[in-house]
Every structure is written in C-alpha cells, then in structure tokens.
Design an enzyme around this catalytic site. Structure first.
Site, PDB file in Angstrom:
ATOM      1  N   GLU A   1      -6.395   4.460   8.204  1.00 59.12           N
ATOM      2  CA  GLU A   1      -6.237   5.906   7.969  1.00 59.12           C
ATOM      3  C   GLU A   1      -7.535   6.525   7.461  1.00 59.12           C
ATOM      4  OE1 GLU A   1      -2.644   5.373   5.735  1.00 59.12           O
ATOM      5  OE2 GLU A   1      -1.713   4.741   7.617  1.00 59.12           O
TER       6      GLU A   1
ATOM      7  N   ASN B   1       0.872  -1.178   0.000  1.00 56.64           N
ATOM      8  CA  ASN B   1       0.000   0.000   0.000  1.00 56.64           C
ATOM      9  C   ASN B   1       0.906   1.225   0.000  1.00 56.64           C
ATOM     10  OD1 ASN B   1      -1.766   2.059   0.537  1.00 56.64           O
ATOM     11  ND2 ASN B   1      -2.336   1.356   2.587  1.00 56.64           N
TER      12      ASN B   1
ATOM     13  N   LYS C   1       0.151   4.264  -0.148  1.00 58.54           N
ATOM     14  CA  LYS C   1      -0.450   5.443   0.500  1.00 58.54           C
ATOM     15  C   LYS C   1      -0.227   6.681  -0.382  1.00 58.54           C
ATOM     16  CE  LYS C   1       0.048   3.075   4.870  1.00 58.54           C
ATOM     17  NZ  LYS C   1       0.200   3.133   6.306  1.00 58.54           N
TER      18      LYS C   1
ATOM     19  N   GLY D   1       3.002   2.237  10.763  1.00 54.52           N
ATOM     20  CA  GLY D   1       3.947   3.346  10.577  1.00 54.52           C
ATOM     21  C   GLY D   1       4.686   3.744  11.841  1.00 54.52           C
TER      22      GLY D   1
ATOM     23  N   GLU E   1      -4.844  -4.979  10.719  1.00 54.84           N
ATOM     24  CA  GLU E   1      -3.818  -3.950  10.893  1.00 54.84           C
ATOM     25  C   GLU E   1      -4.072  -3.226  12.215  1.00 54.84           C
ATOM     26  OE1 GLU E   1      -1.971  -2.685   6.868  1.00 54.84           O
ATOM     27  OE2 GLU E   1      -3.720  -1.443   7.229  1.00 54.84           O
TER      28      GLU E   1
ATOM     29  N   SER F   1       3.964  -2.155  10.217  1.00 54.54           N
ATOM     30  CA  SER F   1       5.431  -2.206  10.365  1.00 54.54           C
ATOM     31  C   SER F   1       6.024  -3.556   9.964  1.00 54.54           C
ATOM     32  CB  SER F   1       5.846  -1.816  11.786  1.00 54.54           C
ATOM     33  OG  SER F   1       5.445  -0.485  12.053  1.00 54.54           O
TER      34      SER F   1
ATOM     35  N   HIS G   1      -9.327   0.994   5.333  1.00 53.77           N
ATOM     36  CA  HIS G   1      -7.996   1.181   5.926  1.00 53.77           C
ATOM     37  C   HIS G   1      -8.109   2.080   7.152  1.00 53.77           C
ATOM     38  CE1 HIS G   1      -3.855   2.358   6.533  1.00 53.77           C
ATOM     39  NE2 HIS G   1      -3.550   1.242   5.898  1.00 53.77           N
TER      40      HIS G   1
HETATM   41  P1  13P Z   1       3.448   0.369   7.579  1.00 56.63           P
HETATM   42  O1  13P Z   1       3.954  -0.910   6.978  1.00 56.63           O
HETATM   43  O2  13P Z   1       4.171   1.575   7.074  1.00 56.63           O
HETATM   44  O3  13P Z   1       3.379   0.283   9.078  1.00 56.63           O
HETATM   45  O4  13P Z   1       1.928   0.542   7.060  1.00 56.63           O
HETATM   46  C1  13P Z   1       1.039  -0.500   7.211  1.00 56.63           C
HETATM   47  C2  13P Z   1      -0.202  -0.180   6.464  1.00 56.63           C
HETATM   48  O5  13P Z   1      -0.981   0.663   6.877  1.00 56.63           O
HETATM   49  C3  13P Z   1      -0.469  -0.897   5.208  1.00 56.63           C
HETATM   50  O6  13P Z   1      -1.763  -0.673   4.769  1.00 56.63           O
END
Ligand code: 13P
Length: 253
Positions: A97, A9, A11, A173, A167, A213, A95
């Site tokens: 976010e 992803n 982002k 992140g 997640e 992560s 997601h």
């Molecule tokens: P990270 O791998 O940067 O922690 O992000 C995970 C994520 O949100 C994938 O959708």
C-alpha cells in the site's frame, strides 16, 4: 528450525478503545512466549496505548512505516527513534500500500530498511508483484528487484533482525489467496536470492511470511509449506477470534 511468526497489520483501522481491547485480549492469550512469535502493528497514534496493554506479555510491537531521517523538517513523518521510544521493537517497511498508493520507490524503501536496522529495530520488508506483473511472467524479476533494492544497505550482521514478507498485491484484501504452490515457489525463490546476496546460513535462518487474505481456514495449509515461516495478516488480525485461530494454526503445523 525457524520459529513461526504471525504478524497482524492493523492498517488504518481501530479506534483507541478497540486497539487497547484487541491488544489486551492478545496479551492474555500470549502471556508467555509459546511456540509462535506474535506481533501486532497498530496505527502510529495507538502505539503507546497498545505498548502498555501488551507490556507484560510476549506480544511484539511494530510500526507500519517510518521515515529514515532521525529528525528535521519532514512534516507528517515519524522517525525510527521516535517509534523505538514509543515502545516498538519492529517496523514494517515497503508494504504494497505504501509502494502503490504512496508511490514509495525501491530506493526509498532500501534507505528505510538500512536506517531501521541501524536503529537496532527488527524489520519486516514486504515485497510482492501485481496481477499484471504475474500475468506478464514478471513475478520473479519484480521480487528480485524489490528484495535486492530493499537490502542494499543491510549488512550480513543485521540479517538476524530481518524478516521478509511476500505479499502478492492481487491477494491483499481481495479474498484471493495465493495457492500453496504459488506461495511456496515465491518463498523458495526469495530464499535462494537471499543465499546469493549473503550466504546459505542467512537464507536458512531468515523467516519468510506470506500475506494476502490469510484467514483461519487457509492459514494451516499455507504455513505447512516448507518455506512459509508465518503470516502477515491484515483483515483477519482485527478480530481476536480469527487472529488467535491463525496463531493456533501456526502452532499446530
Ligand atoms: P489482508 O489479510 O487483509 O489481505 O491484508 C494483507 C496485508 O496487506 C498485510 O500486510
């Protein structure tokens, strides 16, 4: 045996040149479909360029979000049909976010999942608890609520195009990864819920990805857990070397 899926992803990262370069490098790595499914989700505006770059490879293409109505006065939104026409076979929905920064509700996500499946797309439905929810002992209740609301319009016939990503919000992140026990226990719980919602065949066939992560050095042990069928990778999917290392980790478990 469930086939492993490693999904990147991106982002809101990459410029056009970086997106095409990253996609082309992955396409070279995944010319033919190997032992692992590989998927990338670039920003909307690079989807067509990335679709061209991965055209003759086995790399799968997803959008990071979509709107569930087919067309109309929804300024700033992109429909599932548009994404399909641009070359996506997949869409990531729910997601964290979008749930937390954009305040998408469980109900809205359920509508999007139903619309995505009705459009013949494959859907990655994301669920996950916050740190406060975990500390309050609410993890399973939160996962149940997000999973069941997300699947409210998902008929049993569509579940072959469903993937669920666990997640934990506190691991995204942050460099904090769920322990293998935490990931395995959440995945086993979710699989059980899927069996209750549909049946045990659906639960056994559905892939559950871990996200939060994931890096080359923790990918193997996470994906070795019996209920972890792959990874949804953010930061480490933005560099060819680290993403390929995670794909290779998936192939090696
Ligand atoms: P990270 O791998 O940067 O922690 O992000 C995970 C994520 O949100 C994938 O959708």
């Amino acid at each position: 045996m469930r086939r492993k899926l490693v999904a990147g992803n991106w982002k809101m990262n990459t410029d056009r040149g970086e997106a095409v370069e990253l996609a082309s490098a992955l396409a070279r790595h995944c010319e033919a479909s190997g032992d692992v499914d590989v998927l990338i989700a670039p920003p909307f505006v690079w989807i067509e360029a990335v679709a061209t770059a991965i055209d003759s490879s086995a790399v799968l293409l997803a959008a990071q979000n979509a709107w569930h109505e087919p067309s109309g006065a929804f300024t700033g939104e992109v429909s599932l049909e548009m994404l399909k026409e641009a070359g996506c076979g997949w869409v990531i929905l729910g997601h964290s976010e979008r749930r937390h920064l954009l305040e998408e509700s469980d109900e809205l996500i359920g509508e999007k999942v139903a619309a995505g499946l009705a459009e013949d797309l494959s859907v990655i439905l994301c669920v996950g608890e916050t740190r406060a929810q975990r500390e309050a002992g609410e993890t399973e209740a939160v996962l149940d609520r997000q999973l069941l609301a997300g699947l409210v319009g998902c008929e049993v016939e569509s579940t072959s195009r469903l993937v669920v990503a666990y997640e934990p919000v506190w691991a995204i992140g942050t460099g904090l990864t769920a322990s293998t026990d935490q990931a395995e226990s959440a995945h086993a719980h979710l699989r059980n819920q899927l069996a209750n919602r549909y049946n045990s065949e659906v639960a056994e066939a559905t892939r559950f990805l871990y996200g939060g992560s994931v890096k080359p050095d923790n990918a193997s042990e996470l994906m070795r857990q019996p209920n972890v069928d792959g990874a949804l990778v953010g930061g480490a999917s933005l560099a060819v070397d680290s993403f390929v290392a995670i794909i290779e980790a998936a192939a090696g478990v």
